[in-house]
Design an enzyme around this catalytic site. Sequence first.
Site, short mmCIF file in Angstrom:
data_model
loop_
_atom_site.label_atom_id
_atom_site.label_comp_id
_atom_site.label_asym_id
_atom_site.label_seq_id
_atom_site.Cartn_x
_atom_site.Cartn_y
_atom_site.Cartn_z
N HIS A 148 -1.57 -38.58 8.94
CA HIS A 148 -0.78 -39.56 9.68
C HIS A 148 0.66 -39.05 9.72
O HIS A 148 1.09 -38.33 8.82
CB HIS A 148 -0.78 -40.92 8.97
N HIS A 207 -5.82 28.14 0.01
CA HIS A 207 -6.13 26.94 0.80
C HIS A 207 -6.56 25.84 -0.16
O HIS A 207 -7.56 25.99 -0.87
CB HIS A 207 -7.25 27.20 1.82
N GLU A 257 3.56 29.85 6.20
CA GLU A 257 2.25 29.31 6.54
C GLU A 257 1.55 30.30 7.46
O GLU A 257 2.20 30.94 8.29
CB GLU A 257 2.39 27.96 7.27
#
Length: 1016
Positions: A53, A864, A990
């Site tokens: 309410h 690796h 790399e």
Amino acid sequence: MAESSDKLYRVEYAKSGRASCKKCKESIPKDSIRMAFMVESPMFDGKIPHWYHLSCFWKVGFSIWHPDVEVEGFSELRWDDQQTIKKMAETGGRTDVSGKGQDGVGSKTEKTLIDFGAGYAKSNRSTCKSCMEKIDKGQVRLSKKVVYPDKPQLGMVDCWYHPKCFVQKREELGFRPEFSATHLMGFSVLTAEDQETLKKQLPAIKGERKRKGDEVDGIDEVTKKKSKKEKDKEIKLEKALKAQNDLIWNVKDELKKACSTNDLKELLIFNKQEVPSGESAILDRVADGMVFGALLPCEECSGQLVFKGDAYYCTGDVTAWTKCMVKTQTPNRKEWVTPKEFREISYFKKLKIKKQDRIFPPESSTPVGAAAPPSAASAPAAVHSGPPDKPLSNMKILTLGKLSQNKDEVKATIEKLGGKLTGTANKASLCISTKKEVDKLNKKMEEVKEANIRVVSEDFLQDISASTKSLQELLSTHLLSPWGAEVKVEPVEAVGPKGKSGAAPSKKSKGPVKEEGTNKSEKRMKLTLKGGAAVDPDSGLEHNAHVLEKGGKVFSATLGLVDIVKGTNSYYKLQLLEDDKESRYWIFRSWGRVGTVIGSNKLEQMPSKEDAIEHFMKLYEEKTGNAWHSKNFTKHPKKFYPLEIDYGQDEEAVKKLTVNPGTKSKLPKPVQNLIKMIFDVESMKKAMVEYEIDLQKMPLGKLSKRQIQAAYSILSEVQQALSQGSSDSHILDLSNRFYTLIPHDFGMKKPPLLNNANSVQAKVEMLDNLLDIEVAYSLLRGGSDDSSKDPIDVNYEKLKTDIKVVDKDSEEAEIIRKYVKNTHATTHNAYDLEVVDIFKIEREGESQRYKPFKQLHNRRLLWHGSRTTNFAGILSQGLRIAPPEAPVTGYMFGKGIYFADMVSKSANYCHTSQGDPIGLILLGEAALGNMYELKHARHISKLPKGKHSVKGLGKTTPDPSASITVDGVEVPLGTGISSGVNDTCLLYNEYIVYDIAQVHLKYLLKLKFNFKTSLW
């Protein structure tokens, strides 16, 4: 209302008298105002309203500052009702507020802040959420009410603070500058002395006044005029908004008298408007069209635009996966047309409405320092991590075994750091023990493992008190157990009576709603495999029935649906079960939110096999929009998508190959240990949990390779969309598709958008690992079922790789150890590397494949590194190049096989930790030939003519004068020196080859990472 909203509150006129108020339990009469607090449903992946309410709503303790912003449906109320709610929001629910008295002082009722309170501590149990210290019994304490996102059904919960701590966090807690201690609920019950003290500590903060010398003649007058002009403008807008609201409601009232619901539907259809569900929504749309004009379709997706508070929102879909995001206050319209047959109705005869544009209230936003609505954001940060001096706040710690400190000393240390000691495994957030105890795996440690609690070393306690590293980093560094999911943190306060909650759990669903932060693989689903698929144990028929298989098709489906905008991450599972002995059939279905126990299930017994099949196919089509036997699946908006989950019959084979291995094997002990390490199922599960993969909806090894490749393709599209600056809706669409294909466990959090390169790269890495785990698990399941062989020997044969132990005293072992020692980079100083074992490897067929490159000049032995879980795939299939579907992001020089000449550069990719310090690394012969030398990232899809590989030039390189040559292969084992290349973005070299045949794997090293203890 067209779509569900993110707003925490909702208001409307009750559509019937059936709903009951959650506060007083009385029914809410039809057409009266009702307000709702939106909570996560325990039965499905979505929110439901808890209705009250209007008067009861405020008594519960909800606090709203801007109803027009915070409450869904507010602007659709009548004007007078809007003003009532605004007034109640200002006064905490009271409407009997008097104005100022004649003197203008003290007679105005002061607002009491419902979500802030003051009082005396009733015991010594409460803890300050800022400093995490105890609040003594009888001491003044202040509270901020919050809603916990994992327990929204509990409503507003007090989080207590010392007054001084509250003052320090005033702005953060949303205690606005104009508020003072007198506004706190409960202030009046404090003693006069405590009231005075608190008023001094927590006064209203007035704006800074100008110094007298700063005033300039005329400025104040201009300011006054300006503010008056603005005020007049606001009054004018308010009158216009009221007139507009009155007009709309007058039209709605007259339409209700003059037309039936079917009449209103006809009006919408005649004006080419979509017909929504619900009488009130239909009425709203007709009134909107009659007053402002018929809405034209969305320009982006041709969907229906719908008014929702602050704008018109599109309810259409840009694709089958994603809803349209169009929002506008000025939609395109055409004239509203009334059909001839309606012109005979008296209301339509006299109806004359001047076409006008809809007026919107000014965009209001919560001012800086204003109290935010009590949403998930309101929960104190301490739920997830404590203050710097209390890093173990809200954590329960279990200790096992003999530690260097006695129990009292350990307890004191833990409590000093904000934690609590517990003796129960399933209540613990973390376990502190020794490696010896973990290896011994006694009954108590078994309980810890079963509860999936991380085990860390005692050094963790020393480091956490002084280290600047995050809690998660330190946990990883000191981890001892191969198991363990995300660390659990208990809620910061006892938030309600034990065993009770605002929502009764369903009898069908199992367990309470999962708390955010609960460990992600805690619930393990035991799957009973019969015939073609696993019987869901929640059906209760796993021992009596099997999944029906007919015409080669298994009647079992797992479906997924993700909507990032709505925050849903849903699953739906459907099975047709047949009794093992009798002609009895059931349809079992379960649904809910991925990664939580939110959801439910239903088991229906069917009259016959034919009825069961018909019902199964009907449900499948209802949920997906596709026929069960359809060969080409088409995704439909708001419908589920099937996941290709392979519940094969090979699970028992996996169990056989992981029970008592090594008892009959004749392989050398180091090789046996290597095989056990490579095929360790717990490590595979741990890797998946790290990536937030949901192990319940996607058990280990069950997602098909094809589906993983489809996920790669989506990530490629995301990368392309980001580089082209595509629309937000396109990124949203791709994110929804990705999370549907690969089920993730985000708990109660919204799935994050894949809207940057880092998130794409992280997901690429995840899929790379999933592919290798898929290979490893496929190897475990497939192949020989010879029970006379040792499981280790069976798995060894599946690798199709000859593995020999290299004698530690041999010359080649000496060369390799020197290569490890000399090429450890100075910047990789968090650990030292110790060579445990060296294996010489020869993959079946690889030397033959490499033969054409054996004559190529410039062949080098290079490093690796990779995760242990990837080595079954590497040894059985070789080093591979990322699949064509994968995006190029994350690969500095394009898709290829990457090597390094510095051991630690590759070792970093082993992903070890202090608790799991053993890693595997490869030495491979790479035929480099003529190298294309680069200093910065460049996408290489095809090498320049005459080049065979790429070399990324680093600032440091192994001393070339110390390199040696073995059988025509260079071994760059010199110590690191300056390369003389300074204008490069790489610290170390790399090497990349783009043809898998250019690689010949030679050695596999088992390394121990000796992590250095932090000194700060």
